[in-house]
Design an enzyme around this catalytic site. Structure first.
Site, PDB file in Angstrom:
ATOM      1  N   GLU A 175       0.821  -1.221   0.000  1.00 39.51           N
ATOM      2  CA  GLU A 175       0.000   0.000   0.000  1.00 39.51           C
ATOM      3  C   GLU A 175       0.851   1.266   0.000  1.00 39.51           C
ATOM      4  OE1 GLU A 175      -2.918  -0.489   3.151  1.00 39.51           O
ATOM      5  OE2 GLU A 175      -4.173  -1.674   1.824  1.00 39.51           O
ATOM      6  N   GLU A 375      -5.588  -8.237  -1.388  1.00 41.95           N
ATOM      7  CA  GLU A 375      -6.268  -8.078  -0.097  1.00 41.95           C
ATOM      8  C   GLU A 375      -7.717  -7.717  -0.369  1.00 41.95           C
ATOM      9  OE1 GLU A 375      -4.754  -5.429   2.941  1.00 41.95           O
ATOM     10  OE2 GLU A 375      -2.695  -6.027   2.506  1.00 41.95           O
TER      11      GLU A 375
HETATM   12  C1  BG6 Z   1      -4.753  -3.041   4.571  1.00 40.30           C
HETATM   13  C2  BG6 Z   1      -3.397  -3.362   5.119  1.00 40.30           C
HETATM   14  O1  BG6 Z   1      -4.877  -1.707   4.325  1.00 40.30           O
HETATM   15  O2  BG6 Z   1      -5.851  -3.247   5.370  1.00 40.30           O
HETATM   16  C3  BG6 Z   1      -3.404  -4.462   6.170  1.00 40.30           C
HETATM   17  O3  BG6 Z   1      -2.505  -3.710   4.100  1.00 40.30           O
HETATM   18  C4  BG6 Z   1      -4.564  -4.234   7.092  1.00 40.30           C
HETATM   19  O4  BG6 Z   1      -2.173  -4.467   6.826  1.00 40.30           O
HETATM   20  C5  BG6 Z   1      -5.850  -4.308   6.283  1.00 40.30           C
HETATM   21  O5  BG6 Z   1      -4.610  -5.115   8.171  1.00 40.30           O
HETATM   22  C6  BG6 Z   1      -7.117  -4.199   7.094  1.00 40.30           C
HETATM   23  O6  BG6 Z   1      -7.063  -3.058   7.891  1.00 40.30           O
HETATM   24  P1  BG6 Z   1      -7.304  -3.144   9.450  1.00 40.30           P
HETATM   25  O7  BG6 Z   1      -7.027  -1.791   9.954  1.00 40.30           O
HETATM   26  O8  BG6 Z   1      -8.722  -3.562   9.630  1.00 40.30           O
HETATM   27  O9  BG6 Z   1      -6.359  -4.166   9.960  1.00 40.30           O
END
Ligand code: BG6
Length: 477
Positions: A175, A375
């Protein structure tokens, strides 16, 4: 509808949120090791000195360090053929400045990759996922300094040289575009600039932020160039946090504002990493914000020589942008306008599978290189039913609608390589440091107060994903 033969199905994790073993095997402290847990309302705090009474969720996380064999076997049981994970820089170079890597760190990842191979799972490795040896923050103010480029290159070269046979797919920075997002993106600021304090209180310094980002672009390009020249069979990717926004109304002013938002948030970094040069629209943005990015001799050439081979991104939600009154809601790394047509997760992130199809189409039209959703997922409170099991039908619905959206995009013409669900096993939330914000298909007995025996259990979504993978995306009923 189904995916093409050889489609990559799996899950994505990050060392600082999953691995634990923070001071074992010669590992040094990284930035997230200094971060306390927070919540939806309370921002995470970064301590320069550890407070013996505070809890640091990354220290143990959900302990992949001691459970990797069991976990990878569970991943294989779901049918995965890819596992996105990250290497912890400070496990190999505890202060970031050692010449030789820490042998115990190398041994650990040797074992992990061997275990993946045993199960027929190929690793997809993020080289830097929201972590940096803390010593580099103290000495150099992190990525604000150019010196970190060569330190990163040394780390990156070390791992490519060692594991180019075991790992064919690599992502340089997770990211990376969160560095362009300003104060919304406190997580990235903490890492890039290395400030100490409460995340919400960071003074934003756009000059420093964009300079730090430039150093990351150069570091990424330098490593990609090395990989291409030395190991031509490796595929090197970027990784963006795609925060799709729509114009709140058809008022042309809203459309223009949204175009600007999409450019700065979503397009700028990938334009640099995919095309190899800064897009012209940034000249005006830099001028109007008083920013002057210093290019050292050779930087321009490096950016062109280190273009990525495939585009990857995270996709969780969308938001709206407008010049009229727009109600704000929470989102990934940032806040965004509330869309009256969408529902939200327990953490206020707006669920928008059609937005995934739209994003895939937009990205494909712009770059025409292979893409991967690395993701996507849903953070939720999970409660056990009377039978002691977790029946997470909300997560299954999220999964299926997003898989269907990808299939629609493929039908639209997108070249999609694969899909890795975020947090396939419960892990620490990056944004809030919570455990209760769970993404997993696999439950881990670990709680916000640090208790839990870390045992693993399959949720209903485990079997749902297994079915989807088995049918290569066809069975979504
Ligand atoms: C992404 C990141 O933006 O979102 C992860 O790459 C992160 O590291 C994921 O865990 C979900 O976000 P959060 O804040 O719910 O963990």
């Amino acid at each position: 509808m189904k995916m093409k033969e050889g489609f990559l199905w799996g899950g994505a994790t990050a060392a600082n949120q999953y691995e634990g073993g923070w001071n074992e095997g010669g590992k040094g402290a990284s930035v997230p090791d200094h971060m306390r847990g927070g919540s939806f309302k309370q921002p995470r705090q970064i301590d320069a000195e550890f407070d013996p009474n505070a809890l640091y969720p990354s220290w143990e996380a959900t302990d992949f360090y001691h459970h990797y064999e069991e976990d990878i076997a569970l991943f294989a049981e779901m049918g995965w053929n890819v596992f996105r994970m990250s290497i912890n820089w400070s496990r190999l170079f505890p202060t970031g400045e050692e010449t030789e890597p820490n042998q115990e760190g190398l041994d650990f990842y040797d074992k992990v990759f061997a275990c993946c191979a045993k199960h027929g799972i190929q690793p997809l490795v993020t080289i830097s996922h929201y972590e940096l040896p803390y010593a580099l923050v103290q000495k150099y103010n992190g990525w604000a300094s150019r010196e970190v480029i060569d330190l990163f290159f040394h780390y990156g070269k070390t791992i490519l040289d060692r594991w180019h046979d075991q790992v064919k797919l690599w992502l340089t920075f997770n990211e990376i575009n969160t560095g362009a997002m300003g104060m919304g993106s406190v997580m990235s600021l903490s890492i890039i600039q290395g400030y100490t304090g409460t995340m919400a209180d960071f003074p934003d310094d756009p000059q420093l932020r964009f300079q730090a980002l430039h150093h990351q672009f150069v570091a990424s390009a330098k490593l990609v160039k090395y990989a291409h020249e030395t190991y031509p069979d490796l595929k090197m990717g970027n990784m963006d946090c795609f925060i799709l926004s729509y114009a709140a109304t058809c008022d042309p002013k809203d459309v223009l504002l949204n175009e600007q938002e999409m450019r700065i948030t979503n397009w700028f970094c990938s334009d640099v990493q995919v095309r190899g040069y800064y897009p012209a629209y940034m000249n005006r943005y830099f001028k109007e914000h008083g920013i002057k990015v210093e290019f050292a001799p050779g930087d321009k050439e490096l950016l062109l020589q280190g273009k990525v081979d495939f585009y990857t991104f995270s996709y969780y939600m969308s938001s709206i942008v407008g010049t009229h009154d727009v109600e704000q809601t929470a989102g990934n790394m940032t806040f965004g306008g509330k869309n009256p047509y969408l529902k939200s997760t327990d953490w206020g992130w707006q669920i928008d599978p059609d937005g995934l199809r739209f994003s895939l189409n937009e990205i494909w039209d712009r770059y025409q290189i292979p893409m991967m959703v690395v993701e996507n997922g849903m953070g939720a409170y999970d409660e056990k039913g009377e039978d002691g099991k977790i029946h997470d039908d909300y997560r299954i619905a999220y999964l299926k609608t997003h898989v269907r959206a990808m299939e629609e995009a493929v039908e639209d013409g997108v070249d999609l390589m694969g899909y890795t669900w975020w947090g396939p096993i419960d892990l620490v939330s990056a944004g809030t440091g919570e455990m209760r914000k769970r993404y997993g298909f696999i439950f881990v007995d670990k709680y916000d107060d640090g208790t839990g025996d870390l045992h693993r259990e399959r949720k209903d979504s485990f079997f749902a994903y297994q079915k989807i993978i088995k049918s290569n995306g066809e069975d979504l009923d």
